[in-house]
Scaffold this motif. Structure first.
Motif, short mmCIF file in Angstrom:
data_model
loop_
_atom_site.label_atom_id
_atom_site.label_comp_id
_atom_site.label_asym_id
_atom_site.label_seq_id
_atom_site.Cartn_x
_atom_site.Cartn_y
_atom_site.Cartn_z
N TYR A 1 1.89 -5.19 2.39
CA TYR A 1 0.40 -5.68 2.33
C TYR A 1 0.27 -6.90 1.36
N VAL A 2 -0.53 -7.57 1.86
CA VAL A 2 -0.90 -8.92 1.18
C VAL A 2 -2.42 -8.86 0.51
N PHE A 3 -2.47 -8.91 -0.67
CA PHE A 3 -3.73 -8.58 -1.39
C PHE A 3 -4.59 -10.06 -1.46
N GLU A 4 -5.93 -9.88 -0.93
CA GLU A 4 -6.67 -10.96 -0.92
C GLU A 4 -7.75 -10.77 -1.82
N GLU B 1 -11.83 -5.13 6.70
CA GLU B 1 -10.56 -4.90 7.27
C GLU B 1 -9.38 -4.96 6.53
N ASN B 2 -8.76 -3.61 6.57
CA ASN B 2 -7.48 -3.75 5.76
C ASN B 2 -6.21 -4.44 6.62
N ASN B 3 -5.40 -5.01 5.84
CA ASN B 3 -4.36 -5.92 6.59
C ASN B 3 -2.91 -5.36 6.33
N ASP C 1 -7.92 1.42 -5.29
CA ASP C 1 -7.89 2.12 -4.06
C ASP C 1 -7.35 1.09 -2.64
N GLY C 2 -6.85 1.84 -1.78
CA GLY C 2 -6.38 1.18 -0.35
C GLY C 2 -7.24 0.44 0.16
N ASP C 3 -8.58 0.92 0.22
CA ASP C 3 -9.72 0.46 1.02
C ASP C 3 -10.56 -0.65 0.03
N PRO C 4 -10.28 -1.90 0.82
CA PRO C 4 -11.06 -3.04 -0.22
C PRO C 4 -12.35 -2.84 -0.46
N ASN C 5 -13.11 -2.19 0.40
CA ASN C 5 -14.58 -1.89 0.16
C ASN C 5 -14.90 -0.55 0.24
N ILE C 6 -14.75 0.38 -0.76
CA ILE C 6 -15.00 1.67 -0.66
C ILE C 6 -16.45 2.10 -0.68
N GLN D 1 0.79 -1.22 0.06
CA GLN D 1 0.06 -0.11 0.14
C GLN D 1 0.85 1.38 0.00
N LEU D 2 0.35 2.20 -0.66
CA LEU D 2 1.24 3.59 -1.09
C LEU D 2 0.58 4.58 -0.56
N ALA D 3 1.18 5.55 -0.08
CA ALA D 3 0.61 6.93 0.22
C ALA D 3 1.82 7.91 -0.23
N THR D 4 0.96 8.90 -0.92
CA THR D 4 2.02 9.92 -1.44
C THR D 4 2.57 11.01 -0.14
N LYS D 5 3.77 11.73 -0.13
CA LYS D 5 3.78 12.49 0.75
C LYS D 5 3.72 13.89 0.36
N ASN D 6 3.48 14.01 -1.11
CA ASN D 6 3.34 15.49 -1.51
C ASN D 6 2.03 16.03 -1.36
N HIS D 7 1.96 17.07 -0.71
CA HIS D 7 0.81 17.53 -0.10
C HIS D 7 -0.14 18.19 -1.28
#
Length: 412
Positions: free
Chosen positions: A351-354, A404-406, A305-310, A99-105
């Motif tokens: 992150y383990v993608f399920e 639930e995000n793992n 999307d990082g949330d598996p159930n947006i 899982q990735l999050a940018t630091k660029n505001h």
């Protein structure tokens, strides 16, 4: 049969066109253009009856079309040296997941989730890996209409840093003579078309076009919608006149975001994201509904999307740190991630993608079409595992896949 008639009779007439517009870019005689319809389609610029004579022996538009045969088997052998096994049917072959999050505001304030596509596109431009990126943003005069851009501007990439849930032809931009090394952000069918182009012999008419492609990133896609779907949200649900719209985003504001429309009088109108999912069901094309892929598995990096159930997070107003799920598939993909880390542009989480709700909707829908449709549908990239029960789209959404995000809190 050769000529555009082949594409028309085998793809367009069966509602299998993906509207990717790659055939427009590849036509050596520049005979094709895209229509301005809610679902854009290729048009022959002369009378269709003349295509047999005008096209001669050329069948390139059909050869690279991903509408029916995505040619995933051939592409995987070229990229990975093997084909996916049954367990990889819906995710493809990959090297690592995160899982990735940018630091660029600047980006955080614009994107729908973690900003993976945007920050990696910027990295590619800053590190001179590409001359330009193909991205999708909004039409400047009609912001409810999506528009594809080929750009070398980091500011333009950031401006386009927002999810678009609308069918948008983008690959015709590959023929732009100003750029010779191009990165592409697209949906799975578009990435499949690009790879069919790359599979062609080096001395083909499309070789110069193929040589431009440096890397691809794809977005997980449960199904796209026609522009009529967006217009429906604005005019019928929000009761706003299209001519009054000056700003529109599908997922604006705090994660997971809302559908936001701003009008000339400064008033903001909004809908929770889950309402888009419910309404957009009415505006799908047959090709999208019968699609065999959520990710193509052929891009250098696949993104979701990082949330598996947006959908559920939007419905219950659950908020969390916005992140992107990424699946790194190639050496080029690893290089982009490594450079972004070195530039301190991103955070990575193990992150383990399920599964993902979008993927499960796609999986169940395709199984239903494969078993029950009498129409020609896209070829799958491999065999599906058997299911004891096939759920409807509504049942998948209702039952969910677990929210639930793992991920862990340790950075890598």
């Amino acid at each position: 049969m050769v000529s555009f008639l082949n594409l028309k009779e085998n793809i367009i007439d069966h509602d299998l066109c993906t509207s990717c517009s790659l055939c427009i870019a590849a036509c050596p005689k520049e005979l094709l253009s895209m229509s301005d319809d809610a679902v854009p389609l290729p048009l022959f610029q002369d009378h269709i009856s003349k295509s047999l004579d005008i096209c001669g022996t050329c069948n390139l538009c059909s050869d690279i079309c991903p509408g029916f045969d995505t040619e995933t088997t051939e592409s995987e052998l070229r990229i990975f040296g093997r084909n996916r096994v049954e367990e990889e049917r819906w995710v493809g072959i990959y090297r690592s997941t995160h899982q990735l999050a940018t630091k660029n505001h600047q980006i955080i304030d614009k994107v729908a989730a973690g900003g993976a596509g945007t920050i990696l596109a910027i990295t590619a431009l800053e590190e001179n890996i590409v001359d330009a990126m193909i991205v999708v943003g909004r039409d400047e005069e009609r912001p409810w209409i999506p528009k594809a851009y080929i750009t070398d501007s980091i500011e333009k990439v950031i401006e386009c840093a927002q999810s678009s849930y609308c069918i948008t032809p983008n690959l015709e931009l590959l023929k732009d003579p100003r750029y010779h090394r191009v990165g592409i952000i697209g949906v799975p069918c578009q990435i499949q078309g690009v790879n069919k182009l790359l599979n062609l012999p080096g001395d083909s008419n499309a070789a110069a076009l193929a040589e431009k492609v440096v890397f691809t990133m794809e977005l997980g896609c449960a199904s796209n919608t026609s522009s009529a779907g967006t217009e429906h949200l604005i005019t019928e649900i929000l009761n706003v006149n299209l001519d009054d719209v000056v700003y529109m985003r599908y997922r604006d504001g705090a994660y997971p975001g809302k559908f936001v429309v701003r009008t000339k009088d400064g008033i903001e109108h909004s809908l929770p994201f889950y309402r888009l999912v419910e309404e957009f069901k009415k505006f799908k094309t047959f090709r999208c509904l019968s699609c065999a892929d959520w990710w193509s598995g052929l891009a250098d990096i696949s993104i979701a999307d990082g949330d598996p159930n947006i959908f559920d997070s939007s419905r219950t107003e659950k908020s969390s740190k916005p992140t992107s799920t990424i699946m790194v598939r190639t050496e080029m993909g690893e290089r982009l991630i490594r450079l972004a880390l070195q530039n301190d542009s991103i955070e990575l989480f193990p992150y383990v993608f399920e599964n993902n709700l979008g993927l499960e909707r796609k999986r169940q829908r395709y199984r239903s079409y494969a078993e029950n449709s009498s129409r020609k549908i896209p070829l799958p990239p491999g065999g599906d595992m058997m299911y004891s029960e096939i759920m409807s789209d509504d049942e998948v959404i209702k039952n969910g896949i677990g929210t639930e995000n793992n991920r862990t809190s340790n950075l890598v």
